[in-house]
Enzyme design. Structure first.
Site, PDB file in Angstrom:
ATOM      1  CG  HIS A   1      -2.093  -0.851   1.141  1.00 40.81           C
ATOM      2  ND1 HIS A   1      -3.288  -0.470   0.584  1.00 40.81           N
ATOM      3  CD2 HIS A   1      -2.267  -2.124   1.531  1.00 40.81           C
ATOM      4  CE1 HIS A   1      -4.149  -1.470   0.645  1.00 40.81           C
ATOM      5  NE2 HIS A   1      -3.539  -2.494   1.213  1.00 40.81           N
TER       6      HIS A   1
ATOM      7  CE  LYS B   1      -7.276  13.721  -0.175  1.00 41.82           C
ATOM      8  NZ  LYS B   1      -7.217  12.493  -0.927  1.00 41.82           N
ATOM      9  NE  ARG B   2      -5.033  10.079   9.892  1.00 45.15           N
ATOM     10  CZ  ARG B   2      -4.449   9.155  10.635  1.00 45.15           C
ATOM     11  NH1 ARG B   2      -4.860   7.906  10.580  1.00 45.15           N
ATOM     12  NH2 ARG B   2      -3.472   9.473  11.462  1.00 45.15           N
TER      13      ARG B   2
ATOM     14  CB  THR C   1     -10.548   4.790  -1.913  1.00 43.38           C
ATOM     15  OG1 THR C   1     -10.253   5.132  -0.558  1.00 43.38           O
ATOM     16  CG2 THR C   1      -9.802   3.526  -2.311  1.00 43.38           C
TER      17      THR C   1
ATOM     18  CE  LYS D   1      -3.579  10.694   2.758  1.00 40.96           C
ATOM     19  NZ  LYS D   1      -4.385  10.011   1.723  1.00 40.96           N
TER      20      LYS D   1
ATOM     21  CE  LYS E   1     -14.284   6.282   0.306  1.00 46.42           C
ATOM     22  NZ  LYS E   1     -13.586   6.711   1.546  1.00 46.42           N
TER      23      LYS E   1
HETATM   24  C1  LIG Z   1     -12.295   6.875   1.786  1.00 44.15           C
HETATM   25  C2  LIG Z   1     -11.811   7.215   3.118  1.00 44.15           C
HETATM   26  C3  LIG Z   1     -10.449   7.445   3.343  1.00 44.15           C
HETATM   27  C4  LIG Z   1      -9.436   7.418   2.227  1.00 44.15           C
HETATM   28  O1  LIG Z   1      -9.394   8.696   1.604  1.00 44.15           O
HETATM   29  P1  LIG Z   1      -8.210   9.104   0.619  1.00 44.15           P
HETATM   30  O2  LIG Z   1      -8.684  10.402   0.052  1.00 44.15           O
HETATM   31  O3  LIG Z   1      -8.132   8.051  -0.430  1.00 44.15           O
HETATM   32  O4  LIG Z   1      -6.983   9.227   1.419  1.00 44.15           O
HETATM   33  C5  LIG Z   1     -10.041   7.755   4.612  1.00 44.15           C
HETATM   34  N1  LIG Z   1     -10.914   7.831   5.635  1.00 44.15           N
HETATM   35  C6  LIG Z   1     -12.227   7.636   5.452  1.00 44.15           C
HETATM   36  C7  LIG Z   1     -13.147   7.758   6.617  1.00 44.15           C
HETATM   37  C8  LIG Z   1     -12.725   7.311   4.196  1.00 44.15           C
HETATM   38  O5  LIG Z   1     -14.043   7.108   4.042  1.00 44.15           O
END
Ligand SMILES: *Cc1c(COP(=O)(O)O)cnc(C)c1O
Length: 808
Positions: free
Chosen positions: A356, A544-545, A652, A550, A656
Site C-alpha cells: 500500500h 483525508k488523513r 479511494t 497529501k 467516492k
Molecule cells: C475513503 C476514506 C479514506 C481514504 O481517503 P483518501 O482520500 O483516499 O486518502 C479515509 N478515511 C475515510 C473515513 C474514508 O471514508
C-alpha cells in the site's frame, strides 16, 4: 423470509421494543429504537448467516481470508437494511412511528477499527465479496478504543479517547467456544526425537486467550452472509484470584497487560512508541486467525494439509499481518510434522500480499531483538527463511549477488517485513497502475527481476452500494429514472448515462440533487460550527488523513492567495467558494498538527472578514470518519486529490467523490490517472509535476524552493505572512516556513503552486457555465462504475484467489 409489508414491519418493531425494553414504542428513545431495530435485523439475517456457513461446510469451496489490522466498516444498520432489501420498508415504518430514520441511524457509533484508506478498502472488499457470491471473510482485531476523537480547541487538534464500545455493539456475536490459546515470549528448546525429527518445546511463555467476536457481512440481495471475525484478547482464566502463588496485585497487572493487546488501534504508523505492543497485536491477529483457518480445514476435509492451497488463500493487507508467513511455517513443521520444504511449498502457495505504500519511511521494519524476545520460535524461522533466500540468490541468481544486502529480510538488526511478505507470497500487488509500475521499476525492482510473475496490479475500488445508493439516495434515484436499475448490479452500466449528457432535464435534476445535498451539508456545518455558508458557492472538498504528501498545505496556500487577492481588490470577480476540510493528524505528527492549526487560523480570519463579502469561506469539520464522509461527499462539487505525484498509492476518496458527481482537481498520481483515462482530459482538472519529474528532481537535486520563494511574489507574500503574524501571533507558523525551505520542500508545494492556481482559475471559470459543469459532472458519474470495488474484487477473485461463486 419473504419481505414484510410496512404494516408488518411496524408491528415487528413494536413487538421488539416490548420484548427487549418492556416499553411502548411511543415512549422509546431513538437509542432504544436503534437497538431494537438492530436486534430485529440481526434475527432476520442470522438465518441467512447460518445457512451460508452450512453451505460452505458442505461444499467446501476454496475460501479467501482477508487479514487486516484495520476494518473501517462504518455504521451497519442502514447498509445491512439496504443489502437485505429492507431499507425503504424500514424508513417508511419509522416514519409511521414518528421517528426520523436518519436520527435512528445516527445513534450507531462508528466502529473505531481503522485509521483511513487501508481500513476502508478492507471494508469495501468485504461488501463486494459477499455481494458477488464469493466465500471470503475478514480477520481483524476488536479494538476497544479507536484512533481518537478529534476536537479543535483554539484551532489545535486535541485527542479524546474514542471508546466506541462504551455502548454494546449491536452487530457482534461472541463465540467463546471458538477461543484460541496463544503464547508469547518465553524460551524455545529443541529436542531430537527417537525418529530423528526435531521437536520444539516452549517454556515460561505468557498465555493469551483470543476470543472471537463475529460480525455478519451481508451481500446485496443474495441471501449470502460472510463473516468478519474480530479477536478480543483476554486472560486464560478470567478470575480475580491468581492461579499460582503470585501476588494478587501482580495477577491483576498481568491480566491488564493481556487485555491491552486488543485495547487500542494504533493511530500512528510513523512513531516508535509501543512497538512491542504493536508486534504483539500483529502476532495476536495472525496466530489466532491461522489456527482457525487450519482447524476449519481439518474439520471439513480429510486431506493432508499439503493440499491447503486448494482450499485456502490468505490475502495480507499491507505488511502488518506478514508474521502469518513464519507462523504458518511454525504450525506446519512443529505441530504437523512437515519438513521445511513441504511447509514452505504450502505456505508460499497460500499467501498473497498487497503493498500500500512506496514511502520508504512507512515500510515496516522491526528490531531483531524485539521479535527474538517476543516470538523466539518465529524469529528462528524468519532467520532460516532469510538464510535460504539469500543462498538461493547467491547460487541461482548470480546476477543479483550484489543486490543481496538490499533484498535481505534481516539486515542491520532489523526485519524488513515487506521483504518477508514478498518472499513468502505467490502474489504481490500494488493498488493502482502507477503504483504497481513504480513497485516494479523502482522500489521493488530487484524482487521484480527475481520473481517477475509474482507482481501484478489491482486498482482499488469502493462499494457503490454504501457510497452512492446508501449515502446519496437522491442521486441514485435520478440515475435509475434515467437508465433503469441494472447499474446497481452492474455498475459499469452507469456509462449508459453518457447518452444523456445533453439532456437538459436530466442536468437540471442533477443540479437539484446537488443543491439539496449541499443544503443538508450547510445545515450540518451550521449546527456543528455555527458558520453559515453560501449554498450556491462551489463546495471544494479535501477530506483525508493529514499528511505532508497529501498537501493540505498547498490547498490552504491557494486559499491564502485568494484572500490576499480579495483584500487587494474586494470587487474581484471570483465564483464564491466554500473550502471544506476534514482530516485527523497522527497525535505525534507535529508538522501535520501545525497545518491543522494553520487551516483553522486562516478560517477564522477569512470567515470573519467583511471586506471579502463572503466570497470565500473555510470550514474544517472535526473528527473525520466514515459517517462524516457519507455526509460530505454527496455535496462535493470539487474533489481535491493533490498529492505529490508518485506518493499516493491509489486513493479511494477520489473515486467516492467522482461517483457523486464532483469534478477532480488533481495531480497525475495514484488512481487519479485512471480516473482521467476514463473521463477524458476535459472532464478533470490535472496540474503539477509528473511522477517522473519528481523522481528526477530527487535524483539530481536541482530543485530550489528558495528560488521560487524569492521570485514568485504570491509565494513571497504567503510565506512572509506565515512569519509575520498575519495569521495569529508572530511565531505561530514560522516552523512551516522554515520547514519548507530547510528540507528543500520535499513535496514540491512551492513548485506546484503556480500550476495549481491556474488550474483553480479554470475550475472557477467553468463552474460559471452550469450546463457545461453539470454535463462534466454527469460524465464523471457515468465512468465511476469502473471504480466499484466489485470490479476490484472480481479481479482479485479470478487473478489471484481462483474462487468459485457460490449460489444458493
Ligand atoms: C475513503 C476514506 C479514506 C481514504 O481517503 P483518501 O482520500 O483516499 O486518502 C479515509 N478515511 C475515510 C473515513 C474514508 O471514508
Amino acid at each position: 423470509m419473504t419481505k414484510p409489508t410496512v404494516d408488518k414491519f411496524v408491528e415487528m418493531i413494536k413487538q421488539k421494543m416490548e420484548t427487549m425494553y418492556a416499553k411502548k414504542i411511543e415512549d422509546a428513545t431513538p437509542n432504544e429504537v436503534y437497538y431494537a431495530l438492530s436486534s430485529l435485523v440481526s434475527e432476520i439475517l442470522n438465518k441467512d448467516w447460518l445457512h451460508t456457513d452450512e453451505k460452505y461446510d458442505q461444499r467446501q469451496p476454496k475460501q479467501v481470508y482477508y487479514l487486516s489490522m484495520e476494518f473501517l466498516i462504518g455504521r451497519l444498520l442502514e447498509s445491512n437494511l439496504l443489502n437485505m432489501g429492507l431499507r425503504e420498508i424500514c424508513n417508511e415504518s419509522l416514519k409511521q412511528l414518528n421517528f426520523s430514520p436518519e436520527d435512528i441511524y445516527n445513534e450507531e457509533n462508528d466502529p473505531g477499527l481503522g485509521n483511513g484508506g487501508l481500513g476502508r478498502l478492507a471494508a469495501c472488499f468485504l461488501d463486494s465479496l459477499a455481494t458477488l457470491n464469493y466465500p471470503g471473510h475478514g480477520f481483524g482485531i476488536r479494538y476497544r478504543y479507536g484512533m481518537f476523537e478529534q476536537r479543535f480547541i483554539n484551532g489545535y487538534q486535541t485527542e479524546l479517547p474514542d471508546y466506541w464500545l462504551k455502548n454494546p455493539y449491536a452487530w457482534e456475536t461472541r463465540k467463546a467456544d471458538e477461543a484460541i490459546e496463544l503464547h508469547f515470549g518465553g524460551s524455545v528448546h529443541m529436542f531430537e526425537r527417537n525418529d530423528g525429527k526435531l521437536e520444539f518445546k516452549y517454556q515460561n511463555t505468557d498465555k493469551v486467550l483470543a476470543v472471537p467476536y463475529d460480525v455478519p457481512i451481508v451481500g446485496y440481495h443474495n441471501k449470502l452472509v460472510n463473516t468478519l471475525r474480530l479477536w478480543n484478547a483476554e486472560p486464560i482464566n478470567r478470575t480475580d484470584q491468581p492461579a499460582d502463588d503470585s501476588s494478587y496485585y501482580k495477577h491483576l497487572k498481568n491480566n491488564h497487560a493481556i487485555e491491552q493487546i486488543s485495547s487500542m488501534l494504533y493511530p500512528d504508523d510513523s512513531n516508535d512508541d509501543g512497538k512491542r505492543l504493536r508486534i504483539k497485536q500483529q502476532y495476536f491477529l495472525v496466530a489466532s486467525s491461522l489456527r482457525t483457518i487450519v482447524n476449519n480445514y481439518k474439520k471439513n476435509t480429510r486431506e493432508s494439509l499439503i493440499h491447503l492451497p486448494k482450499k485456502v488463500v490468505i490475502q495480507i493487507n499491507d505488511t502488518h499481518p506478514s508474521l502469518a508467513i513464519p507462523e504458518l511455517m511454525r504450525m506446519l513443521m512443529d505441530e504437523e510434522g512437515f519438513s521445511w520444504e513441504h511447509a514452505w511449498q504450502i505456505t508460499t502457495n497460500v499467501f498473497a500480499y498487497t503493498n500500500h505504500t512506496i514511502m520508504s519511511e512507512a515500510l515496516e521494519k522491526w528490531p531483531v531483538k524485539m521479535i527474538q524476545s517476543l516470538l523466539p520460535r518465529l524469529y528462528m524461522i524468519i532467520d532460516e527463511i532469510n538464510e535460504r533466500f539469500c543462498q538461493n540468490i547467491w547460487f541461482d541468481h548470480p546476477e543479483l549477488r550484489d543486490k543481496i544486502p538490499g533484498m535481505a529480510i534481516i539486515a542491520h538488526d532489523q526485519i524488513h517485513m515487506a521483504h518477508l511478505a514478498i518472499v513468502g507470497s505467490f502474489s504481490v500487488n500494488g493498488v493502482a497502475k502507477l503504483h504497481s509500475d513504480i513497485l516494479k521499476k523502482q522500489e521493488m525492482k530487484n524482487f521484480y527481476n527475481l520473481y517477475p510473475n509474482r507482481f501484478n496490479n489491482k486498482t482499488n475500488g469502493i462499494t457503490h452500494r454504501r457510497w452512492l445508493l446508501m449515502s446519496n439516495p437522491r442521486l441514485a434515484d435520478v440515475i435509475s429514472e434515467t437508465i433503469g436499475q441494472r447499474w446497481i448490479q452492474r455498475p459499469r452500466e452507469l456509462t449508459h448515462l453518457l447518452r444523456h449528457t445533453k439532456d437538459n432535464t436530466l442536468l437540471e435534476k442533477l443540479s437539484q440533487v446537488k443543491k439539496k445535498n449541499k443544503r443538508n451539508l450547510a445545515e450540518y456545518i451550521h449546527e456543528t460550527t455555527g458558520i453559515l455558508v453560501d449554498e450556491n458557492s462551489i463546495f471544494d472538498v479535501q477530506i483525508k488523513r493529514l499528511h505532508e504528501y497529501k498537501r493540505q498545505l498547498l490547498n490552504i496556500f491557494h486559499v491564502i492567495y485568494l484572500y490576499n487577492e480579495l483584500k487587494d481588490n474586494p470587487s474581484l470577480d471570483i465564483t464564491p467558494r466554500t473550502f471544506i476540510f476534514a482530516a485527523k493528524a497522527a497525535p505525534s505528527y507535529y508538522f501535520a498538527k501545525e497545518v491543522i492549526k494553520l487551516i483553522n487560523t486562516v478560517a477564522s480570519v477569512v470567515n470573519h472578514d467583511p471586506t471579502i463579502q463572503d466570497k470565500i469561506k473555510v470550514i474544517f469539520l472535526e473528527n473525520y470518519n466514515t459517517s462524516l464522509a457519507e455526509k460530505i461527499i454527496p455535496a462535493a462539487d470539487v474533489s481535491e486529490q493533490i498529492s505529490t505525484a508518485g506518493k499516493e498509492a491509489s486513493g479511494t476518496g477520489n473515486m467516492k467523490m467522482m461517483m457523486n458527481g464532483a469534478l477532480t482537481i488533481g495531480t497525475l498520481d495514484g488512481a487519479n490517472i485512471e480516473i482521467k483515462n476514463q473521463v477524458g482530459d476535459s472532464n478533470i482538472f490535472i496540474f503539477g509535476l509528473h511522477a517522473e519529474e519528481v523522481y528526477n528532481y530527487y535524483q539530481d537535486g536541482s530543485y530550489s524552493p528558495n528560488e521560487i520563494y524569492q521570485n514568485d511574489e504570491r509565494i513571497t507574500q504567503i510565506m512572509d505572512q506565515l512569519r509575520s503574524g498575519a495569521f495569529g501571533h508572530d511565531v505561530e507558523f514560522t516552523d512551516i516556513y522554515y520547514h519548507l525551505l530547510s528540507t528543500n520542500d520535499p513535496y514540491f508545494i512551492l513548485k506546484d503552486f503556480e500550476s495549481y492556481v491556474e488550474t483553480q482559475q479554470q475550475v472557477d471559470r467553468i463552474y460559471r457555465d452550469q450546463n457545461k459543469w453539470l454535463s462534466k459532472s454527469l460524465i464523471n458519474i457515468a465512468h465511476s462504475g469502473k471504480f466499484s470495488s466489485d470490479r476490484t474484487i472480481q479481479e482479485y477473485a479470478t487473478g489471484i484467489w481462483k474462487l468459485q461463486k457460490q449460489y444458493f
